[in-house]
Design a protein around this motif. Structure first.
Motif, PDB file in Angstrom:
ATOM      1  N   SER A 151       0.815  -1.215   0.000  1.00  0.00           N
ATOM      2  CA  SER A 151       0.000   0.000   0.000  1.00  0.00           C
ATOM      3  C   SER A 151       0.846   1.261   0.000  1.00  0.00           C
ATOM      4  O   SER A 151       0.316   2.352  -0.193  1.00  0.00           O
ATOM      5  CB  SER A 151      -0.914   0.011   1.226  1.00  0.00           C
ATOM      6  N   GLY A 152       2.143   1.123   0.274  1.00  0.00           N
ATOM      7  CA  GLY A 152       3.014   2.292   0.333  1.00  0.00           C
ATOM      8  C   GLY A 152       3.180   2.860   1.727  1.00  0.00           C
ATOM      9  O   GLY A 152       3.724   3.960   1.889  1.00  0.00           O
ATOM     10  N   GLY A 153       2.723   2.134   2.744  1.00  0.00           N
ATOM     11  CA  GLY A 153       2.873   2.632   4.102  1.00  0.00           C
ATOM     12  C   GLY A 153       2.282   1.673   5.108  1.00  0.00           C
ATOM     13  O   GLY A 153       2.014   0.503   4.817  1.00  0.00           O
ATOM     14  N   VAL A 154       2.060   2.167   6.318  1.00  0.00           N
ATOM     15  CA  VAL A 154       1.530   1.387   7.437  1.00  0.00           C
ATOM     16  C   VAL A 154       0.067   1.783   7.652  1.00  0.00           C
ATOM     17  O   VAL A 154      -0.301   2.951   7.558  1.00  0.00           O
ATOM     18  CB  VAL A 154       2.349   1.661   8.716  1.00  0.00           C
ATOM     19  N   GLY A 155      -0.759   0.798   7.944  1.00  0.00           N
ATOM     20  CA  GLY A 155      -2.143   1.077   8.311  1.00  0.00           C
ATOM     21  C   GLY A 155      -2.988   1.683   7.218  1.00  0.00           C
ATOM     22  O   GLY A 155      -3.596   2.738   7.420  1.00  0.00           O
ATOM     23  N   PRO A 156      -3.097   1.049   6.036  1.00  0.00           N
ATOM     24  CA  PRO A 156      -3.920   1.614   4.957  1.00  0.00           C
ATOM     25  C   PRO A 156      -5.415   1.483   5.272  1.00  0.00           C
ATOM     26  O   PRO A 156      -6.028   0.461   4.994  1.00  0.00           O
ATOM     27  CB  PRO A 156      -3.531   0.762   3.742  1.00  0.00           C
ATOM     28  N   HIS A 157      -5.984   2.528   5.829  1.00  0.00           N
ATOM     29  CA  HIS A 157      -7.358   2.423   6.327  1.00  0.00           C
ATOM     30  C   HIS A 157      -8.390   2.509   5.210  1.00  0.00           C
ATOM     31  O   HIS A 157      -9.404   1.813   5.247  1.00  0.00           O
ATOM     32  CB  HIS A 157      -7.611   3.524   7.345  1.00  0.00           C
ATOM     33  N   ASP A 158      -8.161   3.348   4.223  1.00  0.00           N
ATOM     34  CA  ASP A 158      -9.154   3.592   3.175  1.00  0.00           C
ATOM     35  C   ASP A 158      -8.452   3.639   1.823  1.00  0.00           C
ATOM     36  O   ASP A 158      -7.250   3.921   1.735  1.00  0.00           O
ATOM     37  CB  ASP A 158      -9.862   4.919   3.439  1.00  0.00           C
ATOM     38  N   ALA A 159      -9.207   3.367   0.755  1.00  0.00           N
ATOM     39  CA  ALA A 159      -8.699   3.467  -0.617  1.00  0.00           C
ATOM     40  C   ALA A 159      -9.852   3.847  -1.525  1.00  0.00           C
ATOM     41  O   ALA A 159     -10.972   3.369  -1.345  1.00  0.00           O
ATOM     42  CB  ALA A 159      -8.065   2.153  -1.068  1.00  0.00           C
ATOM     43  N   ARG A 160      -9.572   4.706  -2.506  1.00  0.00           N
ATOM     44  CA  ARG A 160     -10.596   5.129  -3.461  1.00  0.00           C
ATOM     45  C   ARG A 160     -10.026   5.074  -4.874  1.00  0.00           C
ATOM     46  O   ARG A 160      -8.835   5.338  -5.093  1.00  0.00           O
ATOM     47  CB  ARG A 160     -11.055   6.561  -3.169  1.00  0.00           C
ATOM     48  N   LEU A 161     -10.903   4.758  -5.820  1.00  0.00           N
ATOM     49  CA  LEU A 161     -10.521   4.781  -7.230  1.00  0.00           C
ATOM     50  C   LEU A 161     -10.527   6.221  -7.722  1.00  0.00           C
ATOM     51  O   LEU A 161     -11.482   6.968  -7.490  1.00  0.00           O
ATOM     52  CB  LEU A 161     -11.502   3.932  -8.041  1.00  0.00           C
ATOM     53  N   MET A 162      -9.464   6.602  -8.431  1.00  0.00           N
ATOM     54  CA  MET A 162      -9.377   7.940  -8.993  1.00  0.00           C
ATOM     55  C   MET A 162     -10.180   8.033 -10.296  1.00  0.00           C
ATOM     56  O   MET A 162     -10.480   7.017 -10.929  1.00  0.00           O
ATOM     57  CB  MET A 162      -7.920   8.305  -9.230  1.00  0.00           C
ATOM     58  N   PRO A 163     -10.530   9.245 -10.737  1.00  0.00           N
ATOM     59  CA  PRO A 163     -11.341   9.396 -11.949  1.00  0.00           C
ATOM     60  C   PRO A 163     -10.707   8.859 -13.224  1.00  0.00           C
ATOM     61  O   PRO A 163     -11.428   8.607 -14.196  1.00  0.00           O
ATOM     62  CB  PRO A 163     -11.546  10.917 -12.039  1.00  0.00           C
ATOM     63  N   ASP A 164      -9.374   8.656 -13.230  1.00  0.00           N
ATOM     64  CA  ASP A 164      -8.755   8.074 -14.424  1.00  0.00           C
ATOM     65  C   ASP A 164      -9.034   6.587 -14.558  1.00  0.00           C
ATOM     66  O   ASP A 164      -8.698   5.969 -15.582  1.00  0.00           O
ATOM     67  CB  ASP A 164      -7.252   8.349 -14.448  1.00  0.00           C
ATOM     68  N   HIS A 165      -9.638   5.978 -13.510  1.00  0.00           N
ATOM     69  CA  HIS A 165      -9.985   4.551 -13.488  1.00  0.00           C
ATOM     70  C   HIS A 165      -8.754   3.648 -13.520  1.00  0.00           C
ATOM     71  O   HIS A 165      -8.886   2.436 -13.650  1.00  0.00           O
ATOM     72  CB  HIS A 165     -10.909   4.169 -14.658  1.00  0.00           C
ATOM     73  N   GLU A 166      -7.565   4.228 -13.367  1.00  0.00           N
ATOM     74  CA  GLU A 166      -6.325   3.455 -13.442  1.00  0.00           C
ATOM     75  C   GLU A 166      -5.488   3.555 -12.180  1.00  0.00           C
ATOM     76  O   GLU A 166      -4.439   2.924 -12.084  1.00  0.00           O
ATOM     77  CB  GLU A 166      -5.482   3.936 -14.634  1.00  0.00           C
ATOM     78  N   THR A 167      -5.955   4.363 -11.217  1.00  0.00           N
ATOM     79  CA  THR A 167      -5.155   4.675 -10.043  1.00  0.00           C
ATOM     80  C   THR A 167      -6.007   4.582  -8.790  1.00  0.00           C
ATOM     81  O   THR A 167      -7.183   4.985  -8.798  1.00  0.00           O
ATOM     82  CB  THR A 167      -4.581   6.104 -10.147  1.00  0.00           C
ATOM     83  N   LEU A 168      -5.414   4.066  -7.717  1.00  0.00           N
ATOM     84  CA  LEU A 168      -6.018   4.134  -6.392  1.00  0.00           C
ATOM     85  C   LEU A 168      -5.293   5.190  -5.576  1.00  0.00           C
ATOM     86  O   LEU A 168      -4.068   5.338  -5.676  1.00  0.00           O
ATOM     87  CB  LEU A 168      -5.890   2.801  -5.658  1.00  0.00           C
ATOM     88  N   VAL A 169      -6.031   5.925  -4.759  1.00  0.00           N
ATOM     89  CA  VAL A 169      -5.415   6.736  -3.724  1.00  0.00           C
ATOM     90  C   VAL A 169      -5.668   6.020  -2.409  1.00  0.00           C
ATOM     91  O   VAL A 169      -6.778   5.580  -2.125  1.00  0.00           O
ATOM     92  CB  VAL A 169      -5.953   8.186  -3.718  1.00  0.00           C
ATOM     93  N   VAL A 170      -4.610   5.867  -1.619  1.00  0.00           N
ATOM     94  CA  VAL A 170      -4.657   5.084  -0.387  1.00  0.00           C
ATOM     95  C   VAL A 170      -4.338   5.982   0.791  1.00  0.00           C
ATOM     96  O   VAL A 170      -3.360   6.747   0.761  1.00  0.00           O
ATOM     97  CB  VAL A 170      -3.649   3.915  -0.436  1.00  0.00           C
ATOM     98  N   ALA A 171      -5.149   5.895   1.834  1.00  0.00           N
ATOM     99  CA  ALA A 171      -4.892   6.614   3.082  1.00  0.00           C
ATOM    100  C   ALA A 171      -4.126   5.693   4.011  1.00  0.00           C
ATOM    101  O   ALA A 171      -4.711   4.853   4.702  1.00  0.00           O
ATOM    102  CB  ALA A 171      -6.202   7.038   3.721  1.00  0.00           C
ATOM    103  N   ASN A 172      -2.799   5.817   3.993  1.00  0.00           N
ATOM    104  CA  ASN A 172      -1.963   5.061   4.925  1.00  0.00           C
ATOM    105  C   ASN A 172      -1.932   5.824   6.248  1.00  0.00           C
ATOM    106  O   ASN A 172      -1.230   6.817   6.399  1.00  0.00           O
ATOM    107  CB  ASN A 172      -0.554   4.898   4.362  1.00  0.00           C
ATOM    108  N   GLY A 173      -2.721   5.333   7.212  1.00  0.00           N
ATOM    109  CA  GLY A 173      -2.903   6.069   8.456  1.00  0.00           C
ATOM    110  C   GLY A 173      -1.692   6.120   9.345  1.00  0.00           C
ATOM    111  O   GLY A 173      -1.622   6.940  10.261  1.00  0.00           O
ATOM    112  N   GLY A 174      -0.725   5.206   9.116  1.00  0.00           N
ATOM    113  CA  GLY A 174       0.516   5.235   9.873  1.00  0.00           C
ATOM    114  C   GLY A 174       0.497   4.482  11.177  1.00  0.00           C
ATOM    115  O   GLY A 174       1.526   4.389  11.853  1.00  0.00           O
ATOM    116  N   ILE A 175      -0.647   3.919  11.554  1.00  0.00           N
ATOM    117  CA  ILE A 175      -0.762   3.265  12.862  1.00  0.00           C
ATOM    118  C   ILE A 175      -0.590   1.756  12.701  1.00  0.00           C
ATOM    119  O   ILE A 175      -1.299   1.118  11.930  1.00  0.00           O
ATOM    120  CB  ILE A 175      -2.121   3.573  13.506  1.00  0.00           C
ATOM    121  N   ASP A 176       0.335   1.204  13.450  1.00  0.00           N
ATOM    122  CA  ASP A 176       0.586  -0.239  13.443  1.00  0.00           C
ATOM    123  C   ASP A 176      -0.245  -0.894  14.534  1.00  0.00           C
ATOM    124  O   ASP A 176      -0.288  -0.424  15.675  1.00  0.00           O
ATOM    125  CB  ASP A 176       2.072  -0.510  13.683  1.00  0.00           C
ATOM    126  N   THR A 177      -0.931  -1.979  14.171  1.00  0.00           N
ATOM    127  CA  THR A 177      -1.710  -2.751  15.138  1.00  0.00           C
ATOM    128  C   THR A 177      -1.422  -4.232  14.929  1.00  0.00           C
ATOM    129  O   THR A 177      -0.839  -4.638  13.924  1.00  0.00           O
ATOM    130  CB  THR A 177      -3.221  -2.502  14.972  1.00  0.00           C
TER     131      THR A 177
END
Length: 356
Positions: A151-177
């Protein structure tokens, strides 16, 4: 024996057979998970005015759902650190598939479909490695897991498809559990939250980090506008008296912009933004702790006002305004700071209101 002509005729007949759409489930505008009075959990389909169209059973507390782009099908995710997700046929109320996270993984309560609906992407925790991954599931093969990538980081809480339909944006929250520790946050002093843009085959395109002084500001939830602007909601893991910004905006190739309400209004959010939505050039965040929904101009960043509602958390675009859900069972529409409509239900809405 099947003839070639008969085989082709069968294909033609199958192609002409009407495929189910969201209209077959009553054309819901939103999905939301809730707890009902007997203590059980349900997934609701709601109209644009917040009225119930259907409610379907969940085996445990839900968090958010992902709506298939064409079929009346929802993937309901367990609350972090859950290991299950249910694929529900919202037209018939039947369970179509059950996703189980692989050994050493758990879900974060969110997921995103590809634009054609053929693939589901699920943010997950590789908890032994302490790193985030995105699971890849083939919806045409009964939601078989076919791949995963970082995901590119720690704690990927959310992900959304971008309008190009080819990319995801990922919210790496940074919290390890880790499941052995429940929801305990294991790495607060070392947090490094980020936004990561990644192709659907796992190639990282861009990453955005906050200033080091804000490294405890966990990037949790996302909204994306049709022109590619990303809004992100944050939850502060430090002393609430520090009062950091709780909402940011980003466009690819630019620096992130952090927005903040006037002092007293901002303090009432108590360092916690539970959900975020974009509608008509306005971004809204909610705080169940503060009982507030706040609105900002998505271009200028100006604070536009706030709406008080006890235990409010779910928020989604609704016409020129927003729809909100609360832990008290309320669904309401707001236009500017005015209540446009309300519907009440005998339930406790969970954190998110998902637009279809």
């Amino acid at each position: 024996m099947t003839t070639r002509r008969g085989f082709l005729a069968g294909l033609a007949a199958a192609a002409s057979f009407p495929r189910p759409t969201w209209a077959d489930a009553g054309s819901p505008a939103y999905l939301a998970a809730a707890q009902v009075p007997d203590g059980s959990y349900r997934l609701f389909g709601l109209t644009a005015a917040g009225e119930r169209l259907f409610d379907l059973p969940l085996p445990d507390r839900g968090h958010a759902a992902a709506a298939h782009p064409t079929r009346p099908e929802a993937v309901a995710f367990a609350r972090r650190p859950g290991t299950f997700a249910l694929v529900i046929d919202c037209a018939t109320g039947t369970e179509k598939a059950r996703l189980e996270s692989p050994e050493g993984r758990h879900f974060y309560g969110h997921g995103a479909f590809s634009s054609d609906g053929h693939t589901l992407f699920t943010p997950e925790n590789d908890y032994e490695a302490g790193q985030g991954v995105i699971g890849v599931w083939d919806t045409r093969a009964d939601y078989t897991r076919i791949d995963e990538f970082p995901s590119g980081g720690v704690g990927p809480h959310d992900a959304r498809l971008m309008p190009d339909h080819e990319t995801l944006v990922v919210a790496n929250g940074g919290i390890d559990t880790h499941p052995d520790s429940g929801r305990t946050k294991l790495n607060i002093p070392l947090m490094e939250p980020n936004l990561t843009y990644v192709t659907l085959d796992g190639r990282i395109l861009e990453q955005v980090e906050l200033d080091r002084a804000l490294h405890k500001n966990s990037i949790r939830h996302l909204a994306v506008s049709p022109d590619g602007q990303v809004a992100f909601a944050m939850q502060w893991q430090g002393d609430v008296a520090d009062n950091p910004p709780l909402v940011g905006l980003h466009r690819r190739g630019e620096a992130a912009r952090l927005l903040i309400a006037p002092d007293e209004a901002h303090r009432r959010m108590e360092g916690y933004a539970g959900s975020v939505a974009l509608s008509g050039g306005v971004v809204a965040i909610t705080s169940p702790r503060g009982g507030l929904a706040q609105r900002f101009d998505a271009e200028t960043g100006a604070f536009l006002g706030q709406h008080a509602s006890a235990d409010v958390c779910g928020v989604s675009a609704a016409g020129t305004g927003f729809a909100l859900t609360t832990g008290t069972g309320l669904v309401e529409g707001i236009d500017a700071d005015r209540t446009a409509w309300q519907a009440r239900h005998d339930c406790r809405w969970d954190n998110h209101l998902v637009a279809i």
